[in-house]
Design an enzyme around this catalytic site. Structure first.
Site, PDB file in Angstrom:
ATOM      1  N   CYS A   1       0.806  -1.217   0.000  1.00 47.41           N
ATOM      2  CA  CYS A   1       0.000   0.000   0.000  1.00 47.41           C
ATOM      3  C   CYS A   1       0.840   1.267   0.000  1.00 47.41           C
ATOM      4  O   CYS A   1       0.334   2.350  -0.241  1.00 47.41           O
ATOM      5  CB  CYS A   1      -0.912   0.038   1.212  1.00 47.41           C
ATOM      6  SG  CYS A   1      -2.216  -1.180   1.115  1.00 47.41           S
TER       7      CYS A   1
ATOM      8  N   ASP B   1       2.342   2.621   2.628  1.00 48.83           N
ATOM      9  CA  ASP B   1       2.654   3.084   3.982  1.00 48.83           C
ATOM     10  C   ASP B   1       2.152   2.095   5.022  1.00 48.83           C
ATOM     11  O   ASP B   1       1.175   1.376   4.800  1.00 48.83           O
ATOM     12  CB  ASP B   1       2.160   4.507   4.272  1.00 48.83           C
ATOM     13  CG  ASP B   1       0.729   4.757   3.838  1.00 48.83           C
ATOM     14  OD1 ASP B   1       0.003   3.774   3.598  1.00 48.83           O
ATOM     15  OD2 ASP B   1       0.349   5.941   3.754  1.00 48.83           O
TER      16      ASP B   1
ATOM     17  N   CYS C   1       5.807   8.125   3.562  1.00 48.82           N
ATOM     18  CA  CYS C   1       6.318   9.431   3.179  1.00 48.82           C
ATOM     19  C   CYS C   1       6.510  10.320   4.413  1.00 48.82           C
ATOM     20  O   CYS C   1       6.230   9.909   5.534  1.00 48.82           O
ATOM     21  CB  CYS C   1       5.360  10.089   2.199  1.00 48.82           C
ATOM     22  SG  CYS C   1       3.706  10.223   2.840  1.00 48.82           S
TER      23      CYS C   1
ATOM     24  N   CYS D   1      -2.642   9.932   5.940  1.00 48.55           N
ATOM     25  CA  CYS D   1      -1.530   9.628   6.844  1.00 48.55           C
ATOM     26  C   CYS D   1      -1.971   9.791   8.301  1.00 48.55           C
ATOM     27  O   CYS D   1      -1.586   9.009   9.168  1.00 48.55           O
ATOM     28  CB  CYS D   1      -0.343  10.538   6.571  1.00 48.55           C
ATOM     29  SG  CYS D   1       0.378  10.289   4.937  1.00 48.55           S
TER      30      CYS D   1
END
Lengths: 279, 406
Positions: A35, A37, A61, A105
């Site tokens: 995926c 992350d 990231c 995130c």
């Protein structure tokens, strides 16, 4: 190039609490290499049931790493019940905001926290119980519903930004649209039935505060030759600056608490705290 | 700031060569005439355009009347495709590859809406090294095929396709052939006198040390052509709009320089690239090259670092002024790694952690050493953060509900 805040950059370049707690009270693992992350969160409770330590490991990231680092800082010292209330918006807010494409995130951070709490309690991860809507990124309807509701999402693109759902092959876009219609209808009905406003987003909160200031408070103060300016809103804290006659007025602190704060609490949220910023 | 920049992102854009800038400047001030004007003042600009056109034609072995100025590589690409579709309105098949630049990829994806006609688009696959299967290509061509569009060199990996050979195959079937050569021109020798089957070729100014906003479409003489921008008589009616004079003069100069520097590019630049690539692969465990080792531009290397994410690497490099790019999902705002790496079947452990360095003649050896010094600790630090990295080896890949194909 992404427009990251200094706080995001700081937490990315100097991540806090990296690692694994060996004898953790709870451990949550979300995401995957495929995926793009993934986050492993561990925490340890002290004798009083407060989180005395939290550590993370993240593949992803800059904003994924910063969100994870922020999360560990945020939950330290909290009880499980308090930690449970942390939302992805709180994580984003702690970091001074995230680019909209990167909101997922912060969602990943919250889900890792939920997974770790579920692990501590020995129950299944709540969000994983639903029907998998996005096969590409393994996102369930429960996750999507919650994101729509809490962050007031209106389009598939927004849902993708927050949950990653729909960001791959695109086959689930129709199902996501269905969910948006369902949830938004439910939310409207709930609000009507209970007459209780749902949790405000930051921007909604700021707009409402500005509105009350402009409509009621400033006209009232101006009558006595004074004025007030909104400087900032940080969580529940409303920072204002007094102007004109208010500056030298002995009763200004009383005005601030008894009048300004009261009005704002009545009309926006009842937890607001008004503070004066001296220039 | 600029003195501290180590610029290794030349496939994204290049610096304008000082000689190019110098050649351009008079056309922003004293020589502002319109090249189409009847007076001498404008006419001298027309003469300069003619010289620039020759310089460009010389670099690729074309004749000046085969050069059409456009605004960018993307316009050149669109012009070629639409031109071919209009030349053969009854043909509704396009052959291209899975690894084209968005200028071709997204155009082909939207071609039905743009033309109002149903088209079939064949996307040729590539293998693990980014190479095409020529047999499969040949079999894909049909009587319905209007045009083949295949990039000369890939922007992400630098992999070079055998376009001359592919163009021959198309020509034998009476099919037009376009190549997006924006990454190849100026980096490898191209002589269209030898490659007579190529009908259209796209060039972009800012990839060859000229300015942004200028492109070229080469159209072989006698190739059926329909203009994309219709207006005045400029470019003999093949592209309307007053010429971007200063940029054209600059591109002419840039092409002259590129011709002189081809050897440097293929010796010194190539050896710096090789040193960088070998150094990275040797110093950093679990690193792999993306793309064919030899069938490649001399300036490009794409290396994947497993178990770390590209954007995070780039931001760390950025702290040292090192400019590179990544095929990772996060850098693009999309959620999946680049279509090029996915088409090549790069494993997902590596696809998210790809970094492209693309050099130019302006790079020096010290910069290679600088990157080789900075890169290993960056990867090591990020791996220490990664839940998939345990100690000094990959750990378990766990916690996944993900079923995506990348």
């Amino acid at each position: 190039m992404w427009n990251y805040t200094d706080k995001v950059k700081d937490h990315f370049l100097n991540p806090r609490n990296v690692g694994d707690i060996e004898d953790a009270s709870g451990k949550g693992e979300v995401g995957s290499l495929a995926c793009g992350d993934a986050l492993t969160l561990t925490f340890k409770l002290d004798a009083d049931g407060r989180i005395e330590d939290a550590k993370f490991k993240t593949f992803g990231c800059a904003s994924a790493i910063a969100s994870s680092s922020a999360l560990t800082e945020m939950i330290k010292g909290l009880t499980i019940a308090e930690a449970e209330n942390i939302t992805n918006e709180d994580i984003a807010e702690y970091l001074g905001g995230l680019p909209k494409e990167k909101m997922h995130c912060s969602v990943m951070g919250r889900e890792a926290l939920e997974a770790a709490i579920a692990n501590y309690r020995g129950v299944p991860i709540p969000m994983a119980q639903g029907e998998v809507v996005c096969e590409c990124f393994g996102v369930t309807d429960l996750e999507i519903r919650r994101a729509i509701q809490e962050s007031d999402l209106k389009t598939v693109e927004e849902v993708t930004n927050f949950t990653k759902a729909g960001g791959g092959c695109g086959n689930c876009h129709e199902r996501i649209e269905e969910l948006i219609r369902e949830v938004r209808k439910e939310t409207r009905e709930e609000a009507r039935a209970e007459g209780v406003p749902k949790k405000l987003t930051n921007i909604q909160k700021i707009k409402m505060i500005e509105d009350v200031l402009e409509r009621e408070i400033r006209p009232a103060l101006r009558k006595d030759g004074g004025d007030i300016e909104l400087i900032d809103v940080d969580g529940d804290f409303v920072m204002v600056s007094l102007r004109g006659a208010c500056v030298s007025c002995i009763a200004s602190q009383t005005t601030l608490k008894e009048y300004v704060e009261k009005k704002l609490r009545e009309q926006v949220i009842d937890t607001l705290i008004v503070e004066e910023v001296k220039k | 700031m600029s003195s501290n920049v180590v610029y290794m992102d030349n496939n994204a854009t290049t610096r304008v060569a000082p000689e190019v800038l110098e050649a351009m400047l008079p056309y922003f001030s004293d020589l502002y005439g319109n090249p189409s004007s009847m007076h001498t003042f404008g006419g001298q600009v027309g003469k300069a355009l003619k010289d620039a056109r020759e310089q460009i034609a010389n670099l690729i072995g074309a004749s000046p009347d085969e050069i059409i100025f456009t605004s960018c590589g993307t316009e050149s690409d669109s012009t070629a495709i639409f031109s071919a579709l209009q030349a053969f309105p009854e043909k509704r098949h396009i052959v291209t590859t899975r690894v084209e630049h968005p200028a071709i990829k997204n155009l082909c994806e939207n071609i039905d809406n743009l033309t109002g006609h149903k088209h079939k688009v064949t996307l040729l696959p590539v293998d693990r090294e980014g190479m095409l299967d020529l047999q499969r290509y040949e079999e894909s061509l049909t009587d319905d095929t209007a045009i083949v569009s295949v990039m000369w060199a890939n922007n992400e990996t630098g992999v070079i396709f055998p376009v001359a050979q592919m163009a021959e195959i198309a020509k034998n079937r009476g099919i037009l052939f376009h190549t997006d050569a924006v990454q190849a021109v100026g980096k490898i020798p191209i002589d269209l006198n030898d490659y007579t089957a190529i009908d259209f070729l796209s060039i972009s100014g800012h990839k060859v040390h000229a300015s942004k906003g200028i492109g070229v479409l080469y159209v072989r003489r006698a190739t059926p052509f329909a203009p994309f921008l219709i207006g005045g008589h400029q470019e003999h009616g093949r592209r309307g709009g007053t010429e971007n004079v200063a940029s054209i003069i600059g591109l002419g100069k840039a092409c002259e320089l590129a011709g002189n520097r081809l050897e440097d590019e293929n010796t010194r630049v190539k050896s710096m690239r090789d040193k960088l690539e070998q150094g990275l692969l040797e110093k950093i465990p679990h690193a792999m090259l993306n793309g064919h080792k030899t069938e490649r531009l001399p300036n490009t290397t794409s290396v994947s670092f497993e178990f770390v994410e590209g954007e995070a690497i780039l931001l760390h490099l950025d702290r040292f002024g090192i400019c590179a790019s990544s095929g990772s999902a996060c850098t693009s705002g999309s959620l999946e790694p680049s279509h090029v790496l996915r088409a090549m079947g790069v494993p997902f452990t590596a696809a998210h952690g790809s970094i492209r360095f693309s050099l130019s003649v302006y790079n020096i050896e010290d910069e290679i050493d600088f990157i080789l010094e900075k890169m290993p600790p960056i990867i090591e630090n990020l791996r220490e953060l990664s839940p998939f990295w345990k100690g000094n080896h990959p750990g378990m890949v766990g916690g996944s509900q993900c079923k995506c194909s990348c």
